[in-house]
Scaffold this active site. Sequence first.
Site, PDB file in Angstrom:
ATOM      1  N   GLY A  23      36.556  70.150  14.732  1.00 30.28           N
ATOM      2  CA  GLY A  23      37.329  70.981  13.796  1.00 30.28           C
ATOM      3  C   GLY A  23      37.359  72.429  14.246  1.00 30.28           C
ATOM      4  CG  LEU A  28      33.271  78.095  10.182  1.00 26.49           C
ATOM      5  CD1 LEU A  28      32.729  79.505   9.978  1.00 26.49           C
ATOM      6  CD2 LEU A  28      32.400  77.100   9.415  1.00 26.49           C
ATOM      7  CG  ASP A  49      41.168  70.737  15.264  1.00 22.69           C
ATOM      8  OD1 ASP A  49      40.480  71.566  14.623  1.00 22.69           O
ATOM      9  OD2 ASP A  49      42.062  70.044  14.733  1.00 22.69           O
ATOM     10  CB  ILE A  50      42.319  65.728  14.503  1.00 18.99           C
ATOM     11  CG1 ILE A  50      43.012  64.369  14.541  1.00 18.99           C
ATOM     12  CG2 ILE A  50      42.921  66.617  13.436  1.00 18.99           C
ATOM     13  CD1 ILE A  50      42.824  63.555  13.253  1.00 18.99           C
ATOM     14  CE1 TYR A 157      34.984  70.688   1.348  1.00 17.00           C
ATOM     15  CE2 TYR A 157      34.504  72.095  -0.545  1.00 17.00           C
ATOM     16  CZ  TYR A 157      34.524  71.881   0.829  1.00 17.00           C
ATOM     17  OH  TYR A 157      34.097  72.883   1.670  1.00 17.00           O
ATOM     18  CE  LYS A 161      31.835  70.319   2.931  1.00 20.14           C
ATOM     19  NZ  LYS A 161      31.707  70.246   4.392  1.00 20.14           N
TER      20      LYS A 161
HETATM   21  P1  NAD Z   1      39.833  74.088   7.987  1.00 27.71           P
HETATM   22  O1  NAD Z   1      40.576  73.160   7.082  1.00 27.71           O
HETATM   23  O2  NAD Z   1      40.391  75.438   8.234  1.00 27.71           O
HETATM   24  O3  NAD Z   1      39.587  73.415   9.396  1.00 27.71           O
HETATM   25  C1  NAD Z   1      39.214  72.067   9.533  1.00 27.71           C
HETATM   26  C2  NAD Z   1      39.649  71.613  10.907  1.00 27.71           C
HETATM   27  O4  NAD Z   1      39.262  70.240  11.034  1.00 27.71           O
HETATM   28  C3  NAD Z   1      41.164  71.672  11.128  1.00 27.71           C
HETATM   29  O5  NAD Z   1      41.454  72.374  12.314  1.00 27.71           O
HETATM   30  C4  NAD Z   1      41.585  70.202  11.236  1.00 27.71           C
HETATM   31  O6  NAD Z   1      42.646  69.984  12.153  1.00 27.71           O
HETATM   32  C5  NAD Z   1      40.287  69.554  11.709  1.00 27.71           C
HETATM   33  N1  NAD Z   1      40.188  68.123  11.375  1.00 27.71           N
HETATM   34  C6  NAD Z   1      40.531  67.504  10.230  1.00 27.71           C
HETATM   35  N2  NAD Z   1      40.302  66.177  10.336  1.00 27.71           N
HETATM   36  C7  NAD Z   1      39.780  65.961  11.570  1.00 27.71           C
HETATM   37  C8  NAD Z   1      39.327  64.820  12.270  1.00 27.71           C
HETATM   38  N3  NAD Z   1      39.387  63.598  11.723  1.00 27.71           N
HETATM   39  N4  NAD Z   1      38.850  64.975  13.528  1.00 27.71           N
HETATM   40  C9  NAD Z   1      38.791  66.205  14.091  1.00 27.71           C
HETATM   41  N5  NAD Z   1      39.219  67.327  13.492  1.00 27.71           N
HETATM   42  C10 NAD Z   1      39.707  67.217  12.233  1.00 27.71           C
HETATM   43  O7  NAD Z   1      38.349  74.195   7.383  1.00 27.71           O
HETATM   44  P2  NAD Z   1      37.324  75.402   7.555  1.00 27.71           P
HETATM   45  O8  NAD Z   1      37.577  76.361   6.466  1.00 27.71           O
HETATM   46  O9  NAD Z   1      37.320  75.872   8.960  1.00 27.71           O
HETATM   47  O10 NAD Z   1      35.959  74.646   7.210  1.00 27.71           O
HETATM   48  C11 NAD Z   1      35.060  74.218   8.205  1.00 27.71           C
HETATM   49  C12 NAD Z   1      33.842  73.623   7.512  1.00 27.71           C
HETATM   50  O11 NAD Z   1      33.231  74.626   6.697  1.00 27.71           O
HETATM   51  C13 NAD Z   1      34.148  72.454   6.571  1.00 27.71           C
HETATM   52  O12 NAD Z   1      33.103  71.526   6.592  1.00 27.71           O
HETATM   53  C14 NAD Z   1      34.210  73.109   5.219  1.00 27.71           C
HETATM   54  O13 NAD Z   1      33.932  72.205   4.173  1.00 27.71           O
HETATM   55  C15 NAD Z   1      33.131  74.149   5.358  1.00 27.71           C
HETATM   56  N6  NAD Z   1      33.302  75.246   4.417  1.00 27.71           N
HETATM   57  C16 NAD Z   1      34.322  76.114   4.548  1.00 27.71           C
HETATM   58  C17 NAD Z   1      34.480  77.122   3.617  1.00 27.71           C
HETATM   59  C18 NAD Z   1      35.615  78.103   3.705  1.00 27.71           C
HETATM   60  O14 NAD Z   1      35.768  78.936   2.795  1.00 27.71           O
HETATM   61  N7  NAD Z   1      36.406  78.078   4.773  1.00 27.71           N
HETATM   62  C19 NAD Z   1      33.566  77.243   2.562  1.00 27.71           C
HETATM   63  C20 NAD Z   1      32.555  76.296   2.441  1.00 27.71           C
HETATM   64  C21 NAD Z   1      32.397  75.318   3.398  1.00 27.71           C
HETATM   65  C1  AKB Z   2      37.118  75.543  -0.747  1.00 29.69           C
HETATM   66  O1  AKB Z   2      37.614  76.366  -1.547  1.00 29.69           O
HETATM   67  O2  AKB Z   2      37.323  74.323  -0.786  1.00 29.69           O
HETATM   68  C2  AKB Z   2      36.157  76.074   0.281  1.00 29.69           C
HETATM   69  C3  AKB Z   2      34.756  75.998  -0.206  1.00 29.69           C
HETATM   70  C4  AKB Z   2      34.219  77.060  -1.083  1.00 29.69           C
HETATM   71  O3  AKB Z   2      34.053  75.077   0.121  1.00 29.69           O
HETATM   72  N1  AKB Z   2      36.559  77.407   0.619  1.00 29.69           N
END
Ligand code: NAD
Ligand code: AKB
Length: 337
Positions: A23, A28, A49-50, A157, A161
């Site tokens: 991902g 992130l 990434d996918i 979600y 988690k």
């Molecule tokens: P995002 O949605 O921006 O990125 C996720 C990435 O995963 C995408 O690029 C997507 O193409 C890729 N993906 C989806 N399915 C896939 C698969 N089967 N194989 C490979 N890649 C795949 O998410 P993010 O905000 O970068 O979050 C990253 C992690 O951090 C996640 O676990 C999310 O739950 C966690 N997180 C994020 C936040 C936030 O605010 N961004 C907050 C809490 C937790």
């Molecule tokens: C979401 O809003 O789903 C994320 C998170 C707080 O896990 N940014």
Amino acid sequence: MQAGKNKELKNREMRMERILITGAGGQLGLELTGELIARYGAESIVATDINPEMAKRMPACHFQTLDVMDTGALDHVLKTERITQLYHLAAILSATGEKKPVMAWQVNMGSLLNVLEGARKFKLNKLYWPSSIAVYGPNSPKKNTPQYAVKEPQTVYGISKLAGERWCEYYFNTYGIDVRSLRYPGLIGYKTLPGGGTTDYAVDIYRNAVANDAFSCFLEKDTYLPMMYMPDAIRATVELMEAPTERITVRSSYNIAGISFCPEDIYNSILHYLPDFKISYAPDFRQKIAEGWPQSINDEYAVKDWSWQPTYTLEKMTADMLTNLPQYMNRQQKSGS
Ligand code: NAD
Ligand code: AKB
């Protein structure tokens, strides 16, 4: 002299790591990949990434298209690239998850089990997997929510988690896998776009302000949520991953706190720089998700175990976002991404 030698040894050890990121094209992932390249060297990093389009946006390192649900393909990369550490970031976030609940459960759980099994089979040194404040629910305390408060998440979600945290702890207890995890709040940064979460408004608001567009907010003006500026989130991740093993007492996932604010607070902080900026409120299904989450987080375990301290306030974040976002938006428009 000795300190210099120790540093050189540590640098050499770090450069011997082989790090896989799943991902890596997400909000992130793009930023964390850049930081890991800076620390470990581009030759140590395999970003995946996918979405094959993400290759174009990747910082200079080896990129492979990988669907982490495909166990055979994942195992192949782990083996052929001689991976020693894995950052598993691929996931479906809260708002998208409520639209496609079964798919969100399958991706979030299936992919985590694949990487936990991969870590076990290929004897990885360390595994990082992010959790979220979404593990809490409406019955958790709203303010200063403790690490071990009741958790009854109401979103798919959040359920995924919470279950994921139990699996991580299980793999640590049962197989000794060095799994480390943070419960991120909503993440805000200027380099990357958010991907289908409930906290996404806090990035979108800055982008509209910089583009001179009025902003329609999908949350009510007084909806407080825990948030964090991306540089703090990246630093927390690196600090946790580089902390000595004996300092890590939480093997489910650590609470970490940054900032707590509501849409009206962030709007007012932007008005200070852009006094003509306009906002309106049109809450949608994401309001209910936000109302089930904490408003602020107690992170005493992260503070005690590995000395976590955030550095950004809302004011400092707004100043930095509005300074840096315009040039990133120009670049993103030019590259069409
Ligand atoms: P995002 O949605 O921006 O990125 C996720 C990435 O995963 C995408 O690029 C997507 O193409 C890729 N993906 C989806 N399915 C896939 C698969 N089967 N194989 C490979 N890649 C795949 O998410 P993010 O905000 O970068 O979050 C990253 C992690 O951090 C996640 O676990 C999310 O739950 C966690 N997180 C994020 C936040 C936030 O605010 N961004 C907050 C809490 C937790
Ligand atoms: C979401 O809003 O789903 C994320 C998170 C707080 O896990 N940014």
